[in-house]
Structure formats: structure tokens, C-alpha cells
Design an enzyme around this catalytic site. Structure first.
Site, short mmCIF file in Angstrom:
data_model
loop_
_atom_site.label_atom_id
_atom_site.label_comp_id
_atom_site.label_asym_id
_atom_site.label_seq_id
_atom_site.Cartn_x
_atom_site.Cartn_y
_atom_site.Cartn_z
N ASP A 47 0.77 -1.33 0.00
CA ASP A 47 -0.17 0.07 0.13
C ASP A 47 0.97 1.24 0.09
OD1 ASP A 47 0.93 -0.20 2.67
OD2 ASP A 47 -1.09 -0.03 3.50
N ASP A 86 -1.33 -6.08 -0.35
CA ASP A 86 -1.45 -5.44 0.77
C ASP A 86 -2.88 -5.09 0.95
OD1 ASP A 86 0.37 -4.92 2.82
OD2 ASP A 86 1.26 -3.19 2.07
N LYS A 116 -0.89 -9.31 2.61
CA LYS A 116 -0.20 -9.01 3.82
C LYS A 116 -0.95 -8.00 4.77
CE LYS A 116 3.37 -5.89 3.50
NZ LYS A 116 2.95 -4.91 4.59
N GLU A 118 -0.90 -5.37 8.43
CA GLU A 118 -0.08 -4.79 9.68
C GLU A 118 -0.50 -5.19 10.87
OE1 GLU A 118 0.48 -0.66 8.72
OE2 GLU A 118 1.33 -0.95 6.67
N GLU A 185 9.91 -4.20 9.80
CA GLU A 185 10.14 -2.75 9.27
C GLU A 185 10.88 -1.86 10.46
OE1 GLU A 185 7.39 -1.06 6.71
OE2 GLU A 185 8.71 0.96 6.69
#
Ligand code: KIV
Length: 281
Positions: A47, A86, A116, A118, A185
Site C-alpha cells: 500500500d 497488501d 499482507k 499490519e 520494518e
């Protein structure tokens, strides 16, 4: 029967055998083709699309429709690499039904092989539900750009032992929930190393040091295909595409203004008799 495409089983095997996993982002067909041809293992339609190619300040405005549109273009180009889409901001928080529908769209309409999302322990149940629907999930902890306002900016996460311990717990919970890989990250190298040694699934680092099982970068960053803006310390620039684009665009501008382009060689001919007929008319 093998399809020749990189799978989640390949990711697992590569970790076990100590072979580094390579991942790069792509948002369109030509970049997907080039990254795929180079033998990169996974193409992430991140994204980061929002700030990298759509011109937003961050990833928050990116929608499911934006993601599906770009995942489709990338999936048409990537023949061997695993395509990971994402899930954008708030697309996996409202209800289980909506989460499954959105994750499903990236595979069914987009042509991705995995998604994916978060978050840490807070999204472990969500991961379980998506995995139970047969959709491979890549996790993402540390600096999670969808929480930029909560994190107070783009900064290294887990420099103090308390936060680092929380991230380690998040990694364990996600691994147990069924993720097939985990993006780390912007976390300190010792923490990334500890997580990598502790969890069964491969870690893919971005600003997380050399001890992860794989590495990812935003392709536009490593190619220097960006305009202004802040470039994080962890980015290594392998090319300077923006300089080359500026040079070419300015050369075109000048040659058109000076009537040096196009020349006869760039045009099409017509039989002389047809030219004559045309003139008579
Ligand atoms: O959106 C993205 O490109 C990402 C990578 C930076 C891992 O999440």
C-alpha cells in the site's frame, strides 16, 4: 504438480536451508515483468502505492479498489514470483466477514497468491480467520505505516527493551496464528536477529539489519525513481532513474523546440503518385 511459481513452502524451505529470500515492490505491469525476470522470489504490491505512485502523503487514503486495480496489473506480469497484495487501512478491522471478502478480492479479482496485513497480537485472530479461509498471510510489525498517526511518525520501533519485548511477543503470536512470513520494518538489528532465530516462519527485513531470512525494499526507492521527499537510512540506491528521466525529458523538450525531432527516419513515406493525386484534389 509444481506450477513453477514460488510458494509458501518454498519460503519455509529457504529459511531452513539458510537461503535468503528476495522481495521487491511493484505496482504496475512493466515493473512486475522486470522484477520477475530478474528472479526475485516475491513481488509485494504494497500500500506504499499511496505515497510512491499515487502522490499521497502516506498510505491511509489507499482503498481496496486501488489495491485490486494494481494487484491485477502486477499479477499479469509476474509469472514466477509469488504476488502478495497488501490489505489497506481499515480493510481488515471492521468485521470478520468484511476482512475475508477483502482478502478474497486480492486473490480472486487481483490474482495475488497471498495477502499482507499490519499489526501484532491485536490482529492474531484476524490472521487465523484469513488463514482458515485458505489465504496465505504475511505479517508486518515494527514500523507499521498504517498506524503512522498513532506512532507519531516514521521512526525506529523497539529500541527500548520493553517495546522490543512486545514486538517479540507479537512475532510469536503471529507465527502461532499461521502467518507464512513476517515483515520486520525499521527495528534494531539485535531485535530482528532474535525474532528471526525464535520464530519458525521466515522474517523479511526492511531496515532490520542483515540477520533476517530475507530482505525487501520499495523498488522505486532503490532505483532512485522518486521525487524529493525523505529517504530512510536503510535504503540502498542501486540506480538513479529520476536523473535519467529528467535528462531524457529535457532532451525531448529541447529537440522538439529546436525542430530536431522528429526527423525523416521517424516518419512514414507515401508513394509519390499518391502525393501527386492528393495535391490535385
Ligand atoms: O507497503 C509496502 O511497500 C510495504 C513494504 C515497505 C514492506 O509494506
Amino acid at each position: 504438480m509444481s506450477t513453477g511459481r514460488v510458494t509458501t513452502a518454498d519460503f519455509r524451505r529457504m529459511k531452513q536451508e539458510g537461503r535468503p529470500i528476495t522481495m521487491l515492490t511493484a505496482y504496475d505491469y512493466p515493473m512486475a515483468c522486470l522484477v520477475d525476470e530478474a528472479g526475485i522470489d516475491a513481488v509485494l504490491v504494497g500500500d506504499s502505492l499511496g505515497n510512491v505512485v499515487l502522490g499521497y502523503d502516506n498510505t491511509i487514503p489507499v482503498t481496496m479498489d486501488d489495491m485490486v486495480h494494481h494487484v491485477r496489473a502486477v499479477a499479469r506480469g509476474a509469472q514466477r514470483a509469488m504476488v502478495i497484495g497488501d490489505l489497506p487501512f481499515l480493510s481488515y478491522h471492521l468485521s470478520r466477514e468484511e476482512t475475508l471478502r477483502n482478502a478474497g478480492r486480492l486473490l480472486q479479482e487481483g490474482g495475488a497468491q497471498a495477502v499482507k496485513l499490519e499489526g501484532g497480537r491485536d490482529v492474531a485472530e484476524t490472521v487465523r480467520a484469513v488463514v482458515a479461509a485458505g489465504i496465505p498471510v504475511m505479517g508486518h510489525i515494527g514500523l507499521t505505516p498504517q498506524s503512522v498517526y498513532q506512532l507519531g511518525g516514521y521512526r525506529v520501533q523497539g529500541r527500548d527493551a520493553m517495546v522490543a519485548r512486545c514486538l517479540l511477543e507479537d512475532a510469536r503470536a503471529l507465527s502461532q496464528a499461521g502467518i507464512f512470513a513476517l515483515v520486520l520494518e525499521c527495528v534494531p538489528t539485535p531485535l530482528a536477529r532474535m525474532i528471526t532465530e525464535e520464530i519458525e516462519v521466515p522474517t523479511i527485513g526492511i531496515g532490520a539489519g542483515p540477520y533476517c531470512d530475507g530482505q525487501v525494499l520499495v523498488t522505486h526507492d532503490m532505483l532512485g525513481y522518486t521525487v524529493g521527499g525523505f529517504m530512510p537510512k536503510f535504503v540502498k540506491k542501486y540506480a538513479d532513474v529520476a536523473v535519467e528521466i529528467r535528462r531524457a525529458v529535457e532532451a525531448f523538450r529541447d529537440e522538439v523546440r529546436e525542430r530536431k525531432f522528429p526527423t525523416e527516419e521517424h516518419g512514414y513515406t507515401m508513394p509519390e503518385e499518391e502525393v501527386e493525386k492528393l495535391k490535385q484534389r
